[in-house]
Design a protein around this motif. Structure first.
Motif, PDB file in Angstrom:
ATOM      1  N   GLU A  35       0.686  -0.795  -0.104  1.00 14.46           N
ATOM      2  CA  GLU A  35      -0.034   0.003   0.033  1.00 14.46           C
ATOM      3  C   GLU A  35       0.839   1.133   0.713  1.00 14.46           C
ATOM      4  N   ALA A  36       2.134   0.869   0.649  1.00 18.01           N
ATOM      5  CA  ALA A  36       2.695   2.664   0.843  1.00 18.01           C
ATOM      6  C   ALA A  36       3.493   2.638  -0.356  1.00 18.01           C
ATOM      7  N   LEU A  37       3.518   1.517  -1.513  1.00 15.42           N
ATOM      8  CA  LEU A  37       4.488   1.838  -2.460  1.00 15.42           C
ATOM      9  C   LEU A  37       2.900   2.433  -3.333  1.00 15.42           C
ATOM     10  N   ARG A  38       1.637   1.692  -2.886  1.00 14.35           N
ATOM     11  CA  ARG A  38       1.323   2.045  -5.140  1.00 14.35           C
ATOM     12  C   ARG A  38       0.561   4.038  -3.413  1.00 14.35           C
ATOM     13  N   GLN A  39       0.771   4.116  -3.196  1.00 13.07           N
ATOM     14  CA  GLN A  39       0.711   5.569  -2.499  1.00 13.07           C
ATOM     15  C   GLN A  39       1.760   6.584  -2.994  1.00 13.07           C
ATOM     16  N   ALA A  40       2.594   5.935  -2.767  1.00 14.20           N
ATOM     17  CA  ALA A  40       3.802   7.344  -3.784  1.00 14.20           C
ATOM     18  C   ALA A  40       3.476   6.593  -4.944  1.00 14.20           C
ATOM     19  N   GLY A  41       2.279   5.786  -5.859  1.00 16.79           N
ATOM     20  CA  GLY A  41       2.156   6.744  -7.562  1.00 16.79           C
ATOM     21  C   GLY A  41       2.542   4.815  -7.920  1.00 16.79           C
TER      22      GLY A  41
END
Length: 213
Positions: free
Chosen positions: A153-159
């Motif tokens: 999820e952290a990677l998704r939030q980073a784009g």
């Protein structure tokens, strides 16, 4: 350990190209460069010939694949960081050079690569997407058992999209393998690895990122 007065390629016995037969000869033929020679990395794997082509194919599929949505410099940065974390000095140097080659700002790339050694990249000065990719890479390399859904999820939030995330995971995991093979067998690497391996086999390096840096 020496062979014919020269430093041995590895700590295990190595079967050279001139002595290879059967499956090993076929594997060498599949991975040799345009000049007809096989890299020390693969010569040192001569005791496990079935793994040579598979390992080479996976390396090319995750790092030198036009389908990879990551910018080439970011893919190489992930590879470099794993090499740093695993103490694979040669791979870190070569793939660090690849980061500088691909990055649009060579000086910024050089600073970023240098910062991998002491984790000084881990701060607000590093672009959000780059930082997220490196945080994920560090955890997967050093604490694989601690990985959780929140890391994705952290990677998704980073784009990052899920395809890009999958490539980051594949590159990080595969370079942990390469670091352990080279370190574990005491392989003395030659002059061409990383970026140099792809043009030798006629493969393309490319792709566009889905991350805004």
């Amino acid at each position: 350990m020496t062979m014919g007065g020269k430093e041995a390629i590895a700590w295990v016995d190595v079967i050279g190209q001139d002595a290879a037969t059967g499956d090993l000869a076929a594997a060498y033929d599949a991975v040799k460069g345009k000049d007809g020679t096989v890299e020390n990395l693969y010569l040192a794997m001569s005791q496990t010939p079935a793994a040579i082509r598979a390992a080479d194919a996976h390396y090319l599929a995750v790092l030198h694949n036009p389908d990879n949505p990551l910018e080439p410099w970011l893919a190489e940065l992930v590879a470099t960081y794993v090499a740093v974390l695993c103490g694979s000095t040669y791979a870190a140097a070569n793939h660090g050079d690849n980061v500088r080659h691909h990055h649009p700002d060579g000086e910024a790339a050089a600073r970023l690569v240098a910062a991998l050694g002491d984790d000084s990249w881990d701060g607000p000065a590093t672009a959000a997407g780059t930082r997220a990719a490196l945080v994920y890479t560090r955890k997967l390399t050093c604490e694989p058992g601690a990985m959780c859904k929140a890391d994705i999820e952290a990677l998704r939030q980073a784009g990052f999209g899920d395809k890009a995330i999958s490539y980051i995971a594949q590159i990080a995991a595969s370079f942990a393998y390469w670091a352990r093979i080279t370190n574990g067998l005491g392989i003395q690497l030659g002059d061409t690895i990383g970026l140099a391996m792809s043009p030798a086999k006629g493969t393309e390096v490319g792709g566009a990122t889905d991350v805004s840096e």
